[in-house]
Structures are given as C-alpha cells and as structure tokens.
Write an enzyme that holds these catalytic residues in place. Structure first.
Site, short mmCIF file in Angstrom:
data_model
loop_
_atom_site.label_atom_id
_atom_site.label_comp_id
_atom_site.label_asym_id
_atom_site.label_seq_id
_atom_site.Cartn_x
_atom_site.Cartn_y
_atom_site.Cartn_z
CB VAL A 296 7.17 6.89 -45.68
CG1 VAL A 296 6.88 5.53 -45.07
CG2 VAL A 296 7.90 6.73 -47.00
CB ALA A 297 5.24 9.51 -41.44
CB ILE A 299 0.96 7.91 -47.73
CG1 ILE A 299 1.14 9.26 -48.41
CG2 ILE A 299 0.07 7.02 -48.60
CD1 ILE A 299 1.85 9.19 -49.73
CD GLU A 301 3.22 4.03 -46.48
OE1 GLU A 301 2.60 3.81 -45.42
OE2 GLU A 301 4.17 4.84 -46.56
CG ASP A 343 -39.27 -8.05 -62.68
OD1 ASP A 343 -40.09 -7.30 -63.24
OD2 ASP A 343 -39.19 -9.26 -62.89
CG ASN A 711 2.95 3.32 -42.01
OD1 ASN A 711 2.74 3.46 -40.81
ND2 ASN A 711 3.30 4.32 -42.80
CG ASP A 715 0.04 0.37 -38.20
OD1 ASP A 715 0.30 -0.07 -37.07
OD2 ASP A 715 0.25 1.55 -38.54
#
Length: 879
Positions: A296-297, A299, A301, A343, A711, A715
């Site tokens: 968990v730390a 990644i 999330e 074009d 997280n 964050d």
C-alpha cells in the site's frame, strides 16, 4: 478496373448494361449477388469489454492484487477472532471502479466513423430501368444502373460518365480540391504508365461527391465497399489505434512499481519470519499484514485517478477554448507533437473562393459583367452568394463594389445564354436593358482576348492593339504565377436579340473589360499560428489535393516553405519506395495532388522516424490519416461527420490558431502531471523508506489504513490542485519532448529519491519522539501527523520543478483550498477522539503538535537548497 481508360460503350459492355439501363429483374438479381450499396460497419466494442479493458492497466492489476491479499489477510484474522476491518480493501476497489468508469464514459462516443460515412450519401437517386426513369433508394443501386444527375444531386455510387453538359462536381471531401472539377465523357490516357490521380479522372463520378453545375448521365461501375469511399471506410476500419505517449509511460511506470512492490514485500515478509523465528500460521499472517502495508505504501493509489482527473479538467478547459478532446490521454499527446500534417482546403484556407485582384479601368463594369454572366444568386438575408464557388465569388465581388446581383437581374433580365463548356472555356449571357440588348462573356483570359477587337479604357472604347493585348497577357501571367485562378470578361452591345445563340456567332468582335484573380484565401490568423508552431519546435506540413502551384503559393504565403523545391506531388511520392521516401521526407513540407492512401503513408512515415504526428483536416479524405496519426484533429464547422468521429480532438471554430493554444495547454497539462507524479511518488517513497526501516527495527510504524488515508485523502487533493497549476512563461519556447523521453527525465527521478528519503527520515524522527512521549501507539500517531503535514506542505515545493517557490508570482487558489481541506481532515483523524480511536491513535498535546509542525516545515529548506544547487550546476554547464 480502370473504367476511365475505356469508352462509354466499352464500359456499358463491361457492366452488361445499355443506355436505357438494366431491367428491374436484373437489378434484383445483382442486388442479391453484390449486396446493398452501403458501407460495411466496423466492429463495435461493448460497454463491458471497454470496462474490462480499463482494468488491464498494470497499475490497476497491482492494486487488485493488493486488495485480494488484504481481503484474505483480514478474513483469516476475523476467522481467528480478530476485529480487523475490510476498509482498506473496499477503498482500493472503489478507486479501481471509479477509474474504470471514467475511462469508459470518455470513450463511449468513439468509433462512429463508418456510420458518419453512410449518412453522407443521398437517400434516393434517379435511375433508368427498363427505359423508365425511377427514384430508388441509394442502397438499392447496383452495378450497371444508369443514373441521371443534375445540379444539387449527390452521386450515389462510383460511375463512368456516358454523356454530360457543362458538368462540374464538388469533390473536395474526396480529393481536397477547393474548386469543383469539370467533367466530360472523353476517354483518358495514362502517361508513361503512371496511374491517373483521383482528382484528374474527368470522366468519373464518385460516391459522396455532389453535382454543382450542369447535368450528366452515367453508368454505375462500383457500389458499397468497392467504391473509392468504401476503400476509405476500409482503411478507416483497418487502421489500428495506438496508445498515446503518456499511456506508454504510465504503463512502464506501473510495471516498474509492480516489481518494486513485489520485491520489497517479499523481502519484508522473509525478514519478518526469520526475525520472529516462527513459521506458524500467526507468524505468517503477521508477515502478510506487514507486506500489505509495504504494498500500500509503495503504490500511489491516487496516481491513476489524479492523472485522469487532471486530464479531464484540462479537457474541459480546452473545450471552453474551442478544442474538444474526445479521449482523455490525447490532451497530453498534442503537447509533445512534433509534426502537424494539415489539409489545406478549409483548414489553412477558408474554403471560399474570393476575388483578390482585378485588372480594369472600370471596376464597376468589370464586376457587373462578371456577376451577370454567372448562375450564382445573392441571398438577400445573408448577402452571401450561393452557387458554384467560382461564380459565387464573382457575385460576392460585385456586391462588395456596390452591385446587387438580384437588382441587376431586374434591371437587365437574362434572355438567353451560351452555357460554359470546357472546349471553348467561356460562358455568354444576353440581357435586355430597357430598349438595349447587351451581351456579357466571361472565361479564360487567353480565349477572351482572342475574340476581342476593342477594349474599354477610362469610359470609352478603344481599339485592341497588340501592345494592349500583350499587357493583359502579362497581367494574366503575373496573377497565375501567384496561383490565382484568373477569369476575363468582355461585353458587346447588340441591336436586337440574336436569332442564333451559337457561341461562334456571339463570342466574336467583343469589347475587353478586364480580369479578376481569385483564390481560396488563407485564414488571417493562420500565418501567426504557424509562426508560433515553428517557435515551439513544431513542423507544419501541408497535404492537399490541389495543384502543386496553388499549394506552393499558399504555403509560401503562410511561411510553411520558402520555395517550390520543398513541395512534391502525390504521383511523384508514389514513385518512391518506402526506404527512399523515409530518407527524403524531411525535404518536403507540402504535398499536392495526394490521395487518401498517400496521406496515411506520409503520417506513418513520420511516425516510423520516431516523430509524434498530428493530422488536421475536414474532408472524408482526411479520416484515415487522422485515425493513423498520434492525434487526429477534426474541424467542427466544415468537417464531415466521418472526420469528426475519427478525430481525437475537434476544433469547434475550425481555427488553426486554436491548435497552438491546444499545444500550449497540452504541454501545461503534461508538466503538471509530472509535478503530481513527483509529489505522489516522493510521498510514497517516504512511506516505503519509513516503513521498511521501522520494520527492520521491529517497529509498527503505520498500519495499511493509515497509509491509504494519506495516499487517497491527504495526497490526492493537493495532487489535483497541482494539476491546475498555470503554465510557466517559457512553455512555448521549448522544443517538443522526445517521444522516448521517460517520465523521470530532467532530474525528476533524483528529486523523487532525495525528497522521498528526506520525508521518510522526518517521519522516523517523529515516531521516535512519539515513543519517548507515550509509547508505541503515540509514536504511530506522531509519525502519521508528521507524514501528513510534510506531504501537504511539500505540494507547494513542486509547483515548479526548477524555480524557487518564492519566485512564483502566481497564486494557485485551488492548492490553498486543498491544503486547508487536507489539514482539516488530518486534524479530524488525529484530534477527534472517536475517529482517532478507530485509527488506533492516542491524544496528542500541543508540544508534540509543535514538534510535528517544525519537522514538517523542514521540507521547504531541503527542497529550496536542492533547487539552488541544481541552478548553480546548470549555470556552470552553460558557461
């Protein structure tokens, strides 16, 4: 089969038809054999398939594995009588589902190109069957049907002309030609074995084109997917859609993080078991809990969700500025675009023929003669002419000088005419003005001059001398050299309405009036937009179906090229092999007389050389290359539905200048995403460092719930606010990013490592201080408070990756609000007893709070020092 190389009679034989058409019975048999005259539909992806494709992201897979491990761990704990919560598992799953749903919603309207192509064709058409004129559905037209076409009719299928009169067909959507093509039934011949380009096949009519002048009888030679439009639909369906650079980089980052997580978790799991000296179920369970904490730390999330939200908000901002992005990650792609293939017709130019020069001593008479000798009409509501573009330009020109075509029609009603034909290159109309009869003739300057014996000069008629004839010929050449389409006109006073209206009798002994030069003008803002593109290191490339002289003149005027040596025709390009073309492609910035396959080849060759390529356009012919490009840009006003459906981004104002602002926005968004990556990864690295060291020391620093809260809640809000940061002043003075440039380029990786380790050490110091004040749980509370505060403050450091926080003159109000929210949420978790108890925290006094704040503020001095050292090193390198 090249029907344009065969006579009309031979084509009828090859299609087993005749001038009276086929029978109804035969038509039914052919319909059964060949299928309906409609385009095949591309395979559509179901909503469920799209949803699961979103879950295939490596980062999402790692999160799902983490959730599964957490679920099993908590389940075992509960079976053994524990009271662990499933909150961590639920939060992870909520994040995954939210991310997947956002992706599905954004892509829900994609892949509609073939449907749009189908809608371009006319619903019914007139055909001859059994010698009778019938109206049949387009989809029921078969090979061998003889169709009758008049001005305003859409061509239902690919046809070979049997006979026609003054026929002009609008093929811009297929060939890029801004001027309608003149058609005739004559047989064509290839020169030196070179295939005749689509736009030069004068005896052919193609599905999706429109008759704007004259009439024709033609036999159907191809239907459905066998037509030229069908081939485009086939290319469109077959073209593979690639992921954008940001997707590639995030996928790479996800893989790296996955291996890091697995490695660290495995090491910690092994260390825990070895240190415990026991391999019983309880010890294994404890090891799993610690390993999950590390997972968990490690990644971030919130990264996938934050990146999606930042892109979504950026997309919304771009939409307000007339650039509608259909795919979230395409917002970023435009920011690193190195080549923009555009074009010409309707994108760089206005797709509106306009008189820009004139040669005459009496502009009023010139404008009157030109407007009267045309079939375009003036809309009294809009005061804009309607009709064939060239003639509409003449009527608009007359209105500009104060002459209303409608009023002139009443003053000088037309009594007869000799229609335009491509052989004599002229058109004549006869009008009655009171008791007088006046004739106006317009056409090719050289043909008009041949038939004039006098000239109108300063209000009087003078003889046409060879000197004057040479002067007008020189003026004609001067305008033609500028790629202007030049028309001349003459008039003649008649004593009475002629009995014989043959061109030979009318178009002789005329009085020369003057000439006009017309062009499809550039959009006034495009020149500056192209200059800005070049200053930003972006190369604009013009791709058009127009003649090379016209293309070169426009390109030089816009600043795309400097001379004709930088232009090439589609035919010349087709003669090159792939290796030769790849070697020489950098020499050319203008491509003329190209077909859809050529456009795709150009785009793919640039991509093969490693360039991020964008393609803009509005016609059907642009759709395959738009689909092939890294980012396709369609035109919202003049663009066809097929182009808008195939495009990643649609310009609502059809303004090339909007692309420039979109480039800047794309760069700003990518820079902001890098800031959020640095912020989130440095935060996660801090957690890994702190938890890893604490575990080796035998401490329980933080639980999975604490890390997830930081997280996802602490964050994520500041990270989203960082995504809204305004662009830095030198954003559009930098070269585009290289496609191979990694996410951690430019020192970002070093920043993450240094800042992450420093925040981790601050967290460990806070934990040790907390233990001194009140034991293990108090230390955990201090570690949580300090880590939360430090990461919140750290968001201000990454507002700029290079410049000091104190140099910024702009205020990010959203970041201040996010900071306030994060601080309030942290305070609630730490200081509100019921919630603090749920998290396993103890009461924190003002002394501990002050210590936590002081430790957290140290991140400012650390990062400022790091930026200062980096700036000094950069200056020394420059010297």
């Amino acid at each position: 089969m090249k029907y344009y190389l065969s006579t009309a009679e031979e084509v009828l034989q090859k299609t087993d038809s005749c001038a009276e058409g086929i029978s109804e019975v035969e038509a039914s048999a052919r319909l059964e054999r060949d299928g309906r005259n409609k385009l095949a539909e591309g395979k559509k992806q179901s909503w469920i398939a799209r949803f699961f494709s979103q879950l295939c992201n490596p980062m999402i897979i790692v999160l799902l594995i983490a959730a599964a491990v957490n679920f099993v761990t908590v389940l075992i704990e509960r079976i053994q009588g524990g009271d662990e919560s499933f909150a961590e598992c639920i939060i992870i799953l909520v994040v995954v589902l939210l991310n997947a749903l956002l992706g599905v919603i954004q892509e829900g309207k994609a892949e509609q190109a073939v449907e749009a192509l189908k809608q371009m064709t006319a619903s019914t058409c007139k055909v001859l069957r059994d010698g009778k004129l019938l109206a049949v559905k387009n989809e029921d037209v078969v090979v061998g049907d003889v169709v009758i076409l008049e001005a305003g009719d859409s061509v239902p299928a690919d046809c070979r002309i049997l006979e026609c009169a003054s026929l002009k067909v609008e093929e811009a959507a297929l060939t890029g030609e801004s001027v309608p093509s003149e058609k005739d039934e004559g047989v064509l011949q290839e020169k030196d074995g070179k295939e005749i380009p689509l736009g030069d096949r004068k005896n052919m009519l193609y599905m999706g084109s429109v008759v704007v002048y004259g009439r024709a009888t033609a036999v159907v030679v191809a239907t459905g997917m066998q037509t030229e439009m069908g081939k485009i639909a086939g290319v469109l369906t077959a073209t593979k859609k690639e992921v954008t650079p940001l997707q590639k980089k995030l996928n790479s980052l996800s893989k790296i993080l996955s291996f890091v997580v697995l490695g660290i978790s495995a090491v910690i799991f092994a260390v825990t078991l070895i240190k415990g000296g026991s391999f019983e179920a309880r010890a294994i369970l404890d090891g799993f809990i610690i390993a999950v904490s590390l997972a968990v730390a490690a990644i971030p999330e919130g990264l996938a969700t934050v990146v999606t939200i930042v892109l979504s908000l950026g997309m919304t901002k771009m939409a307000k500025n007339n650039a509608v992005v259909k795919r979230l990650t395409a917002v970023e792609t435009l920011g690193c675009t190195q080549i923009i293939c555009s074009d010409k017709t309707g994108t760089l130019t206005q797709n509106k023929m306009t008189v820009v020069e004139s040669v005459a001593t009496d502009e009023g008479l010139l404008a009157r003669a030109m407007a009267q000798c045309s079939d375009a009409v003036l809309d009294e509501d809009t005061h804009q002419a309607k009709g064939e573009p060239t003639e509409a330009a003449l009527v608009n020109y007359a209105f500009k000088v104060g002459l209303n075509k409608t009023e002139m029609g009443k003053e000088e009603p037309r009594v007869e005419e000799a229609p335009f034909d491509s052989m004599r290159k002229m058109m004549t109309t006869v009008h009655k003005r009171g008791e007088e009869i006046v004739q106006y003739t317009k056409g090719a300057p050289d043909e008009i001059l041949k038939r004039c014996t006098q000239v109108w000069v300063d209000g009087k008629v003078e003889p046409m001398t060879e000197e004057k004839r040479a002067e007008y010929a020189a003026a004609n050449k001067a305008m033609a050299d500028k790629a202007l389409r030049v028309l001349a006109c003459a008039y003649k006073q008649l004593k009475e309405v002629p009995v014989d209206f043959t061109p030979e009798d009318l178009e002789c002994n005329m009085i020369f009036v003057g000439m006009v030069g017309m062009i499809d003008p550039i959009r006034p803002e495009v020149k500056d937009a192209i200059a800005l593109c070049k200053s930003a290191g972006i190369r604009p490339v013009m791709i058009t179906g127009d003649h090379i002289d016209t293309a070169v003149a426009i390109a030089i005027q816009l600043g795309i090229i400097e001379d004709k040596s930088q232009a090439i025709t589609g035919g010349a390009m087709a003669q090159m092999g792939d290796e030769e073309f790849e070697e020489k492609i950098s020499q050319f910035s203008v491509y003329a007389r190209v077909q859809p396959e050529h456009k795709v080849r150009i785009v793919n060759t640039w991509k093969k050389k490693g360039y991020i390529t964008a393609m803009t356009g509005d016609g059907v012919n642009d759709a395959p290359s738009i689909k092939s490009a890294d980012i396709g840009i369609g035109m919202g006003i003049t663009g066809t539905d097929v182009t808008k459906s195939a495009a990643d981004m649609v310009l609502q104002d059809d303004n090339f200048a909007t692309i420039v602002s979109a480039v800047g926005e794309g760069r700003r968004i990518y820079d902001n995403i890098r800031k959020t990556i640095q912020f989130l990864l440095s935060s996660n690295l801090a957690e890994v460092v702190a938890v890893f060291i604490a575990t080796l020391c035998g401490w329980t620093l933080l639980k999975p719930m604490h890390l997830l809260w930081i997280n996802l809640i602490g964050d994520t809000l500041p990270a989203i606010a960082l995504g809204m940061e305004e662009g830095e002043s030198d954003l559009m003075e930098k070269e585009p990013r290289k496609p191979t440039e990694g996410v951690f380029a430019g020192g970002l990786g070093l920043n993450v490592a240094l800042q992450g380790c420093f925040i981790g050490l601050l967290t460990l110091v806070a934990f040790i201080v907390g233990i001194q004040f009140g034991g293990q749980e108090h230390g955990m509370t201090m570690a949580f408070l300090t880590l939360s505060l430090t990461e919140t403050f750290h968001a201000f450091n990454v507002r700029s990756l290079e410049h000091s926080l104190f140099e910024s003159k702009k205020t990010n109000k959203l970041l201040w609000l996010a900071t306030l929210a994060a601080l309030v949420l942290t305070a609630v978790v730490v200081y509100v007893p019921p919630i603090a108890n749920l998290f396993g925290f103890t009461a924190v006094g003002w002394i501990e709070t002050l210590i936590a704040v002081c430790l957290s503020l140290m991140i400012f001095s650390f990062v400022e020092t790091q930026k200062l050292i980096k700036k000094i090193i950069k200056k020394r390198k420059k010297k």
